[in-house]
Motif scaffolding. Structure first.
Motif, PDB file in Angstrom:
ATOM      1  N   UNK A  43       0.687  -1.373   0.106  1.00 27.47           N
ATOM      2  CA  UNK A  43      -0.470   0.586  -0.048  1.00 27.47           C
ATOM      3  C   UNK A  43       0.617   0.920  -0.003  1.00 27.47           C
ATOM      4  N   UNK A  44       2.150   1.195   0.903  1.00 24.64           N
ATOM      5  CA  UNK A  44       2.664   2.563   1.119  1.00 24.64           C
ATOM      6  C   UNK A  44       3.519   2.729  -0.189  1.00 24.64           C
ATOM      7  N   UNK A  45       3.809   1.353  -1.052  1.00 24.27           N
ATOM      8  CA  UNK A  45       4.604   1.276  -1.743  1.00 24.27           C
ATOM      9  C   UNK A  45       3.937   2.572  -3.012  1.00 24.27           C
ATOM     10  N   UNK A  65      -0.339   3.568 -11.336  1.00 23.81           N
ATOM     11  CA  UNK A  65      -0.362   4.176 -10.580  1.00 23.81           C
ATOM     12  C   UNK A  65      -1.553   3.927  -9.956  1.00 23.81           C
ATOM     13  N   UNK A  66      -2.514   4.689  -9.863  1.00 23.97           N
ATOM     14  CA  UNK A  66      -3.475   4.811  -9.203  1.00 23.97           C
ATOM     15  C   UNK A  66      -4.971   3.884  -9.338  1.00 23.97           C
ATOM     16  N   UNK A  67      -4.402   2.664 -10.277  1.00 23.97           N
ATOM     17  CA  UNK A  67      -5.455   1.903 -10.506  1.00 23.97           C
ATOM     18  C   UNK A  67      -4.606   0.592  -9.305  1.00 23.97           C
ATOM     19  N   UNK A  68      -3.413   0.417  -9.641  1.00 24.39           N
ATOM     20  CA  UNK A  68      -2.771   0.242  -7.940  1.00 24.39           C
ATOM     21  C   UNK A  68      -2.899   0.074  -6.727  1.00 24.39           C
ATOM     22  N   UNK A  70      -5.750   1.780  -5.785  1.00 28.65           N
ATOM     23  CA  UNK A  70      -7.208   1.433  -6.085  1.00 28.65           C
ATOM     24  C   UNK A  70      -7.674  -0.141  -5.980  1.00 28.65           C
ATOM     25  N   UNK A  71      -6.887  -0.801  -5.787  1.00 25.87           N
ATOM     26  CA  UNK A  71      -7.357  -2.684  -5.655  1.00 25.87           C
ATOM     27  C   UNK A  71      -6.398  -2.251  -4.076  1.00 25.87           C
ATOM     28  N   UNK A  72      -5.580  -1.326  -3.717  1.00 23.05           N
ATOM     29  CA  UNK A  72      -5.271  -1.585  -2.169  1.00 23.05           C
ATOM     30  C   UNK A  72      -6.079  -1.505  -0.565  1.00 23.05           C
ATOM     31  N   UNK A  73      -6.259   0.115  -1.770  1.00 20.28           N
ATOM     32  CA  UNK A  73      -7.467   0.572  -0.548  1.00 20.28           C
ATOM     33  C   UNK A  73      -9.174  -0.392  -0.837  1.00 20.28           C
ATOM     34  N   UNK A  74      -9.242  -0.623  -1.928  1.00 17.84           N
ATOM     35  CA  UNK A  74     -10.770  -2.142  -1.635  1.00 17.84           C
ATOM     36  C   UNK A  74      -9.838  -3.446  -1.191  1.00 17.84           C
ATOM     37  N   UNK A  75      -8.633  -3.562  -1.458  1.00 15.92           N
ATOM     38  CA  UNK A  75      -8.768  -5.057  -0.808  1.00 15.92           C
ATOM     39  C   UNK A  75      -8.793  -4.884   0.600  1.00 15.92           C
ATOM     40  N   UNK A  76      -8.226  -3.217   1.740  1.00 17.52           N
ATOM     41  CA  UNK A  76      -7.797  -3.602   2.322  1.00 17.52           C
ATOM     42  C   UNK A  76     -10.024  -3.374   3.496  1.00 17.52           C
ATOM     43  N   UNK A  77     -10.748  -2.701   2.514  1.00 14.44           N
ATOM     44  CA  UNK A  77     -12.129  -2.995   2.741  1.00 14.44           C
ATOM     45  C   UNK A  77     -12.370  -4.253   2.585  1.00 14.44           C
ATOM     46  N   UNK A  78     -11.607  -5.149   1.787  1.00 16.67           N
ATOM     47  CA  UNK A  78     -12.711  -6.233   1.585  1.00 16.67           C
ATOM     48  C   UNK A  78     -12.100  -7.124   2.889  1.00 16.67           C
ATOM     49  N   UNK A  79     -10.690  -7.059   3.510  1.00 10.63           N
ATOM     50  CA  UNK A  79     -10.509  -7.999   4.243  1.00 10.63           C
ATOM     51  C   UNK A  79     -11.458  -7.549   5.869  1.00 10.63           C
TER      52      UNK A  79
END
Length: 104
Positions: A43-45, A65-68, A70-79
């Protein structure tokens, strides 16, 4: 809903469905074993890479990078959803309410 908003909503849902497939029992073993904590370095990277693209004025890299990110933000919310804490809908509701409150 206008055409552009529908396109955005459709892509967001598509990303969520892909992520859920990857996290499913027959999905990707790497994605299934991730935790909020294990994803922090990624997420930081991605955030730093997005900042770098902005600073360099590189639109193509920023788009990626904004797509990447977005994936990490969504991944955190999904967890969080999987553990019963909250969903991405809750996050979106909260930010909408905050923006409305700050900009009446």
């Amino acid at each position: 809903m206008n055409i552009e908003n529908k396109k955005i909503a459709d892509r967001f849902i598509e990303l969520l469905e892909i992520l859920r497939k990857l996290r499913a029992p027959n999905g990707c073993s790497w994605d299934r074993k991730q935790t909020s904590e294990s994803l922090v370095p990624y997420l930081l990277e991605e955030a730093y890479e997005a900042i770098e693209a902005i600073e360099e004025g590189n639109t193509e890299i920023l788009k990626e990078e904004l797509g990447d990110l977005t994936l990490h933000i969504l991944f955190q919310a999904e967890l969080a959803r999987e553990s019963g804490r909250f969903s991405v809908a809750d996050c979106l509701k909260n930010i909408c309410e905050k923006l409305i409150q700050r900009h009446p």
